[in-house]
Design a protein around this motif. Structure first.
Motif, PDB file in Angstrom:
ATOM      1  N   THR A 107      -4.591   0.465  -6.143  1.00 16.59           N
ATOM      2  CA  THR A 107      -4.884   1.130  -4.867  1.00 16.59           C
ATOM      3  C   THR A 107      -6.328   0.972  -4.434  1.00 16.59           C
ATOM      4  O   THR A 107      -6.696   1.503  -3.383  1.00 16.59           O
TER       5      THR A 107
ATOM      6  N   GLN B 154      -4.975  -6.944  -2.803  1.00 16.19           N
ATOM      7  CA  GLN B 154      -3.624  -6.480  -3.080  1.00 16.19           C
ATOM      8  C   GLN B 154      -3.069  -5.652  -1.923  1.00 16.19           C
ATOM      9  O   GLN B 154      -1.912  -5.805  -1.520  1.00 16.19           O
ATOM     10  N   ILE B 155      -3.903  -4.781  -1.362  1.00 12.77           N
ATOM     11  CA  ILE B 155      -3.442  -3.917  -0.260  1.00 12.77           C
ATOM     12  C   ILE B 155      -3.149  -4.747   0.976  1.00 12.77           C
ATOM     13  O   ILE B 155      -2.146  -4.537   1.668  1.00 12.77           O
TER      14      ILE B 155
ATOM     15  N   ALA C 271       0.117  -6.558   0.559  1.00 14.41           N
ATOM     16  CA  ALA C 271       1.266  -5.651   0.669  1.00 14.41           C
ATOM     17  C   ALA C 271       1.535  -5.270   2.120  1.00 14.41           C
ATOM     18  O   ALA C 271       2.691  -5.161   2.544  1.00 14.41           O
TER      19      ALA C 271
ATOM     20  N   TRP D  78       4.850  -0.042  -3.532  1.00  9.83           N
ATOM     21  CA  TRP D  78       4.052  -0.054  -2.292  1.00  9.83           C
ATOM     22  C   TRP D  78       4.728   0.775  -1.209  1.00  9.83           C
ATOM     23  O   TRP D  78       4.047   1.437  -0.407  1.00  9.83           O
TER      24      TRP D  78
END
Length: 383
Positions: A57, A62-63, A66, A81
């Motif tokens: 997070t 990665q965010i 997603a 997610w």
């Protein structure tokens, strides 16, 4: 009876609807990506004791991946997610921005047959203007252009003056000179010019000259840089692009060029190993300062470690995940436990009452009771 997965609030489509309801996707379909990532990281910062969830997070890459997978129908996304974004959408709402006005397409002007039929139906210029939601001046200009008879009120400008004004325009006179010569208003001069489509005013002639020069400059830049797309040329020549966008948008769209290949995405270089070794030593020294025997133990939070090492927030977050032992914020329970152990070591064994320990450790008695009950519950569950 179990409900189908499509009706769950953690389903991919439901999560997208929740983010749209929280204004993270605007009405035009654009996602507020930068604000969404920043608020997502702040919302879940320090919210998980699990190192894997904390790293997941807090990672921009990665965010972002997603989010892009979540809003695309042809891509899958991990259920974790969906749960995280559903929690985030329930608690955080984006700030509404003023919606940009929708640019209306120009409608084609009425033909002579259409205007003749409307005049026969309504009878007056005002009636036709009200039916078409136009002003009376625009309808009057079209009637004069097509030579359609209408009930005009007596005017100072007769047919002879109109012909002289048109001839003056074709000779290159400016509207100010025509206004002064024939003693008519500037609005009347421009209306006469609008009624004759082939008239080019001096101001319009100058605009056309600048537009032609901008077209030539734009085509020359394309020849000079054949591999660059129009977006890059626009950034290189902002004034030329603005001139064409304002005065020749159709030509700009017809000659638009799309990039044939994309440049490879450059990843962030990994920190060097000697630098990571020095950073590991600096963080270990900062943690040791929080455990001095002769001073009150401090909370081993990421903020405190960053301040003790002298690193910026960006540098600490960018290099922390590259360490062999990434640091996370110390939980409140472990911090209270270290304070109590330190306080008991400084008190006489016969006077280690709860209020003395709390006073020495500078903690509330309720905080110590909560920590003791937590560790007792862990001991019973491990048996």
């Amino acid at each position: 009876m179990e409900s189908p997965a499509a009706k769950s609030k953690y389903h991919k489509d439901r999560v997208v609807q929740a983010l749209r309801a929280s204004n993270w996707q605007r009405e035009n379909g654009r996602i507020q990506l930068r604000e969404l990532i920043q608020n997502f990281i702040s919302f879940f910062s320090g919210g998980f004791s699990d190192v894997r969830l904390e790293l997941l997070t807090q990672s921009h890459a990665q965010i972002e991946g997603a989010i892009r997978s979540l809003f695309r129908a042809d891509r899958g996304v991990h259920p974790l997610w969906c749960i995280l974004f559903a929690w985030f959408a329930e608690s955080c709402e984006a700030i509404r921005h003023a919606s940009q006005p929708v640019r209306r397409e120009r409608s084609a002007p009425l033909t002579s047959e259409e205007l003749t039929g409307l005049m026969a139906q309504f009878g007056t210029v005002t009636g036709v203007a009200n039916a078409l939601a136009l002003n009376v001046a625009a309808v009057s200009v079209l009637c004069k252009r097509y030579g359609i008879q209408a009930s005009w009120r007596p005017k100072h400008i007769d047919q002879s003056i109109t012909e002289e004004v048109v001839a003056a325009f074709r000779q290159g006179s400016s509207p100010a000179e025509i206004q002064k010569r024939y003693r008519i208003s500037r609005t009347a001069v421009y209306r006469i010019a609008a009624a004759v489509p082939d008239i080019v005013t001096p101001a319009r002639r100058r605009v056309l000259s600048r537009t032609d020069a901008a077209k030539s400059h734009w085509l020359t830049a394309r020849v000079q840089y054949p591999d660059l797309p129009d977006t890059t040329l626009r950034r290189m020549l902002p004034a030329v692009w603005a001139q064409l966008r304002r005065n020749a948008p159709d030509w700009l769209c017809e000659t638009r060029r799309v990039a044939t290949k994309l440049s490879p995405k450059k990843g962030r270089p990994e920190p060097s190993q000697p630098l990571l070794g020095q950073l590991e030593q600096a963080i270990s020294a900062a943690e040791a300062r929080c455990d001095k025997d002769n001073s009150l133990p401090g909370h081993k939070s990421l903020y405190r470690l960053r301040r003790l090492t002298g690193l910026s927030d960006y540098a600490f977050q960018a290099t922390n995940h590259c360490l062999g032992n990434p640091r996370i914020t110390e939980s409140r329970i472990h911090f209270v436990r270290r304070r109590c152990i330190w306080a008991q070591s400084r008190l006489n064994p016969t006077s280690r009452s709860l209020w003395r320990v709390a006073r020495t450790a500078r903690l509330r008695p309720d905080s110590i009771r909560q920590a003791v009950s937590h560790f007792d519950a862990n001991k019973r569950s491990s048996r």
